[in-house]
Design a protein around this motif. Structure first.
Motif: not given
Lengths: 462, 740
Positions: A298-304, A333-334
């Motif tokens: 996932r990242d800061e804004i949610g699941n990938i 990309a983080t």
């Protein structure tokens, strides 16, 4: 752009060359001679691997126990890994012994040349020879040129080195092979004899070169392999005595190749994958330990949602992930990868009753350079006397972290290393004395009971 | 369809609890007889455990969205709330209170601290800090996601007490069970729906409950509590205006019906004065309680109360009724006259602000359509269709009138209140879709009265029968209608069977309700609308995560000070997820600014370029559903942009974009439509793409037509990023050309 760059290249070349011509040879280097040197430079990915085979002979009067390796200052900054093996025995029964390598400062070094000392297992007596196999890895050594490319172009890079091996010793015969990823070579420096066969360039053989010989070499070739660089990676390994090892890895990934210029067209990217965005990458492969479970990405804004896991209970599990968007040159990309592992695979009891964690250093992503890697080993609450054993130099310090229901906090062993490449994926150990489980159970228990009591009080009010 | 049946099966399992609760409630009634000694404790135990189960049920039924998708913030406004909460937890309350946000409404900015209702954020931050203090290392996002379900659970408890107050504890339990799963409430309180309404409905019901309690008891403490409840409501949601108008109206009705009492006087005065003073502490509300037309009714009633008190006192002093009648007439007339005069003078002098457009649009449903297109353009501000009433209330819609009947039968201060609350909120629910939410607690409570009273009557009928055989004339208490002495012997088996049949019917209906609620929750109300899910060709689940793809691209690969222009719907999301400055966002406070963006979108490219240059726009973001068939995209919203833009800038005329009143994008579209910025940005290079097998390239799946302009050239903008399913397209505004 090109006009600007050229003087810079010239400048850097002169900087390298000046110390070479002005050198004063070290006294100690006289007695060693390199009879044969073969160098193979692998440029097929963005991680440059150099295999160096040296046949050294002691021509001096006294026995020698150390061999010096010289690196120009431009390479030393990018040197991620250096390993030396001594080969013994004849062809088929060759055995290798790992040798200690340490950086050395020489007082009379020609300007800015850096040295590493290989300590031989057995001192080399007069007239004896030894074969050394040396592997060193350079990162960030392929310089994209042009610096910016559009979506339809492929990526060209420069590689700079010397056609002659830089060495404080006299080299009788030497050859250099450079392997490039494809047949597409824009240009390469000729230092006769130079030969090109398919995707391999051959420099040499050169005979009888004096110490500190240097001959600049520049290869300009196509390399569309993913230039995936993790600028910062923080791996947190949390030991829970309830039987779980929780790993959280925070990545700051970047495409370190030629920067993307102008438009990004989805039509072209989707319909012409062979011509469009060839230097970009979309897939990343992470090799995780066997028996991995509860993997998230996932990242800061949610699941990938674009990831696949091939979990295996015996072999390495493979996690295939895609960033949210394809990474073009300069794009970032983080993301975070987290997973759990069974504790019994990694935590062991040593003979003196202490526990030690045996875990892999480095980055699980395949073919990736990590500019700065931080490993945080979070020990169970109350663990005492932590010490880390890492097979290469790292920065160490201790921190405290508060997690669920902690009272005194958990000791965190922080290991930091810059410039990490896949060969660093070797085990390290963190040893600590655990506290009696009863101690921290009681803390949890008190909180649990008080919460329970509170709930009853509230429900009693109704 | 297969998936749906599956989830329905799951639904039955999940919502078996309330039906069971009712049954066990019933069971308890039977078992009282056998364990007489412990009846009280048993009843308490049952009540507490039922309430506990309802509490848990209300929470877990809202977790569908987390299970189906993930623990994430939903939709549009919640992203703003999340962003501000994050700011609050990171920077502290003082910074939050004084926050000037330069990342939105560029170049104007927005004073966040003074233009928001902080209740939700402070609540979430408080929960977060408490958990942190207790050493629960939770992330603030999880707290925000679960705030709404948590408060929904709390609402069920309030509903229980409220039901207990206006009827009895049985009605309270049924009300709690109803409100726990009522879709009208769930639609705004699923996990991730981190919006003001999530806590506001709790606060609303709490305020009403405490006020009714205060009126019933005349206790200053309860009135004080209700003032604080009101304060919490004011801090949480703009819907507090409903409270500050409903309570005076209720008081007025009590006054008119001659139910004036000292209890009412204490309750209202304390609640109003303290509530008003507390509410003034919220910066966004400020002095509105004394200056705005919407709050004047409360003040008027407050003064009227004093007049009544005065009259009461005079009546007590005067023994002559005739004299008092005359005095009464004079005083009331002069009081009303003075009040009207004061109001008139205040309004005329501008001290009292007139009603706002939103308030008008509630009273007159057609007002917004004619005057405020920006309110009318929001889908949740549309008048409610019958189907959505049915969808959100199900059987409650039929139980509601029945409950009203019971309330009228047993009229008291409390039931008058709930009747008024029910009727007014039902009216508002009819005006605006989103106000169904406000009506839901009232509908649940009133329906609960109906259910509880009916079932109680029926069961008592059943029980009295076994007793009548022994005791003879003892009848069921309350309203057992069918017991007539004359046909006593004959009617017995018929009554019994009838009661059993009716009970079974009631349980059937209630279980249907539970099934329906769960189905609606899982299918309709649990989508985050950021992530779109569809069924693939092989029945597999396909996820379109394009919004986050685009926002994350913005966040990572554009300069940190880049300004993004998009239609206002996406403003909050871009600032929260993309972390970039936007021109307009969902806080539609400046109509002109929005109209400027609307004008840019509906102009030709070179005109739009001038506007964008003047706004320092670096990127333009449009949402486009032509590839996936996603219908709520910018092309379908485009006419609202034209309307809103044209409302301020008359150069934009709606007929220019229509052909004979038809809105179309194919070859027959209006030339202005085919060349405006929005059309170009949406369909740029779309003409090369084959979206559906057997259709020509450039076939728009959202509208089902082949587009009319396939050869789109952009002069001042260039494609910067398009997501994998083309849902979001981002363009970069080129710097101006060199002049030489």
């Amino acid at each position: 752009m090109e006009a600007l760059l050229r003087p810079r290249i010239m400048l850097s070349l002169t900087i390298i060359l000046i110390p070479i011509f002005l050198f004063i040879s070290g006294a100690s280097s006289h007695q060693i001679r390199i009879n044969n040197a073969e160098r193979r430079i692998d440029l097929s990915t963005h991680i440059v691997k150099v295999f160096l085979t040296l046949k050294v002979e002691n021509t001096g009067k006294t026995s020698a126990s150390e061999i010096l390796l010289a690196f120009p200052p431009t390479q030393v900054d990018h040197l991620a890994f250096l390993e030396a093996l001594a080969a013994t025995g004849k062809k088929k029964k060759k055995t290798y012994v790992s040798l200690a390598v340490k950086p050395t400062q020489l007082p009379d070094a020609p300007n800015e040349t850096n040295y590493y000392t290989i300590v031989l297992a057995n001192p080399l007596n007069t007239g004896e020879t030894a074969t050394l196999e040396i592997l060193y890895i350079l990162t960030h050594s392929l310089e994209p040129f042009p610096v910016e490319i559009s979506q339809s172009e492929s990526q060209l890079v420069y590689y700079r080195d010397s056609a002659l091996i830089l060495s404080p010793y006299h080299i009788k015969q030497q050859t250099t092979f450079i392997k490039i990823p494809s047949n597409k070579v824009e240009s390469f420096t000729r230092v006769e004899p130079t030969d090109r066969a398919g995707n391999e360039l051959k420099y040499g053989p050169y005979e009888d070169r004096p110490p500190y010989s240097y001959s600049p070499l520049l290869v300009h070739f196509e390399n569309n392999n993913p230039f995936s660089v993790v600028e910062e990676l923080v791996r947190e390994v949390e030991i829970s005595h309830w039987g779980n090892l929780q790993i959280t890895e925070q990545y700051k990934l970047a495409h370190a190749g030629a920067r993307h210029k102008g438009i990004f067209s989805r039509v072209d990217y989707q319909s012409k994958p062979t011509f469009s965005g060839v230097s970009s990458f979309k897939h990343l492969l992470a090799r995780l330990p066997p028996r991995v479970h509860s993997v998230y990405y996932r990242d800061e804004i949610g699941n990938i949602s674009t990831s696949h896991l091939r979990a295996d209970s015996w072999k390495i599990s493979e996690l295939e992930i895609e960033p949210r968007y394809p990474l073009f040159g300069g794009w970032r990309a983080t993301f975070v990868i987290g997973y759990g592992l069974p504790l019994e695979d990694f935590l062991f009891e040593s003979s003196d009753g202490r526990r030690y964690l045996n875990f892999t250093f480095g980055c699980p992503l395949v073919e990736t350079v990590v500019d700065k890697l931080t490993i945080k080993v979070v020990l169970p609450e109350g663990a005492k006397g932590p010490s880390a054993v890492v097979p290469f130099p790292v920065e160490q310090r201790l921190e405290t972290k508060y997690s669920y229901l902690d009272v005194v906090g958990r000791t965190v062993v922080v290991l930091e290393k810059k410039n990490v490449v896949p060969v660093h994926n070797i085990p390290f150990q963190v040893t600590f004395s655990p506290v009696l489980p009863l101690h921290f159970l009681s803390i949890d228990f008190i909180i649990f009971v008080s919460v329970l009591l509170g709930t009853f009080c509230v429900s009693g009010m109704i | 369809m297969v998936g749906k049946t599956e989830s329905q099966n799951g639904a039955v399992k999940a919502t078996a609890a309330p039906a069971m609760n009712l049954e066990s409630d019933l069971f308890s009634n039977f078992s009282f007889k056998s364990f007489k000694l412990k009846t009280k404790q048993q009843e308490l135990l049952l009540r507490v455990s039922i309430l506990g189960l309802v509490y848990i049920l209300a929470f877990i039924t809202r977790l569908f969205s987390v299970l189906r998708y993930e623990s994430m913030i939903h939709e549009f406004d919640p992203y703003f709330n999340y962003r501000t909460t994050l700011f609050l937890t990171e920077k502290g309350f003082y910074e939050f209170w004084n926050w000037f946000d330069s990342e939105s409404w560029y170049p104007l900015g927005r004073i966040i601290g003074g233009t928001l209702y902080p209740g939700l954020m402070v609540t979430a931050a408080f929960i977060y800090w408490t958990l942190r203090f207790l050493r629960f290392a939770v992330h603030i996002r999880e707290v925000c996601v679960l705030t709404a379900p948590f408060f929904a659970s709390n609402t069920t408890v309030v509903a229980y007490f409220f039901g207990k107050e206006i009827w009895d504890s049985g009605a309270g339990l049924v009300a709690a069970a109803f409100i726990a799963i009522c879709p009208g409430y769930i639609s705004r309180s699923v996990a991730g729906s981190y919006d003001n309404e999530g806590v506001a409905i709790f606060a609303l019901l709490l305020t009403f409950y405490l006020f009714v309690k205060a009126v019933n008891t005349g206790s200053l403490a309860w009135a004080l509590a209700s003032a604080f409840g009101y304060f919490y409501m004011v801090s949480a949601w703009g819907g507090y205006v409903f409270i500050i108008n409903l309570i005076p109206l209720y008081v007025l009705v009590l006054l008119i019906t001659g139910r004036y009492s000292m209890r009412l006087y204490v309750a209202y005065n304390c609640m109003y004065v303290l509530g008003m003073l507390l509410a003034m502490q919220i910066r966004f509300v400020g002095f509105q309680h004394v200056q705005s037309g919407e709050h004047m009714a409360a003040m008027g009633v407050f003064f009227l109360m004093q007049v009544f008190y005065f009259l009461d006192w005079v009546k007590y002093m005067l023994s002559d009724t005739k004299l008092f009648q005359a005095f009464l007439r004079i005083t009331v007339t002069s009081a009303v006259a003075v009040g009207a005069l004061a109001l008139g003078v205040g309004t005329a002098s501008g001290y009292i602000s007139p009603w706002t457009g939103r308030f008008y649009s509630l009273l007159d449903p057609t007002y917004a359509k004619d005057n405020i297109p920006i309110i009318a353009s929001v889908s949740e501000h549309q008048p409610t269709a019958w189907s959505s009433f049915m969808f959100d209330f199900h059987i409650l819609l039929f139980l509601f009138p029945a409950g009203l009947y019971f309330c009228f039968k047993k009229l008291s201060d409390a039931t008058i209140f709930i009747v008024m609350y029910g009727l007014t909120s039902m009216y508002f629910a009819g005006v605006m879709v989103r106000l169904i939410l406000v009506a839901t607690p009232a509908v649940c409570l009133i329906s609960a009265i109906a259910v509880s009273a009916t079932i109680k009557n029926l069961t008592s009928l059943l029980r009295t029968k076994s007793k009548t055989a022994v005791a003879g004339s003892s009848k069921g208490t309350g309203g057992s209608k069918a017991s007539s002495k004359a046909s006593f012997d004959q009617s017995q088996p018929f009554q019994k069977n009838g009661a059993i049949a009716l009970l079974l019917g009631a349980f059937y209906l209630l279980s249907k309700y539970a099934t329906h609620c769960t189905w609606v929750t899982s299918e309709a109300y649990s989508s985050p609308s950021i992530v779109l899910a569809a069924r693939g060709a092989h029945g597999n689940r396909v996820i379109f995560d394009d919004y986050r793809e685009a926002y994350f691209w913005l966040r990572q690969n554009t300069p940190p000070d880049a300004k993004v222009m998009s239609w206002w719907d996406y403003g909050y999301q871009i600032t929260a997820m993309g972390n970039r400055t936007v021109i307009v966002d969902n806080n539609t406070w400046n109509n002109t600014h929005i109209a400027t963006v609307g004008r840019a979108m509906s102009s030709y490219e070179d005109e739009a370029y001038e506007i964008m240059r003047s706004l320092d726009v670096d990127y333009v973001l449009v949402v486009f559903g032509g590839v996936t068939g996603y219908s709520s995209d910018d092309i379908n919203k485009f006419l609202w942009m034209v309307r809103i833009g044209g409302g301020v800038f008359p150069v934009i005329k709606e007929p220019d974009y229509l052909v004979n009143g038809d809105y179309r994008v194919d070859k027959g579209a209006a030339p202005k439509m085919l060349n405006c910025l929005m059309y170009k940005l949406s369909y740029y290079r779309f003409g090369e793409l084959v979206t559906e097998y057997g259709k020509p390239p450039g076939y728009d799946r959202a509208r089902g037509v082949e587009i009319g302009n396939k050869d789109i050239k952009l002069e001042h903008l260039e494609e910067a990023f398009t997501t994998s399913n083309w849902i979001v397209r981002i363009y970069k505004v080129k710097p101006p050309n060199n002049r030489w």
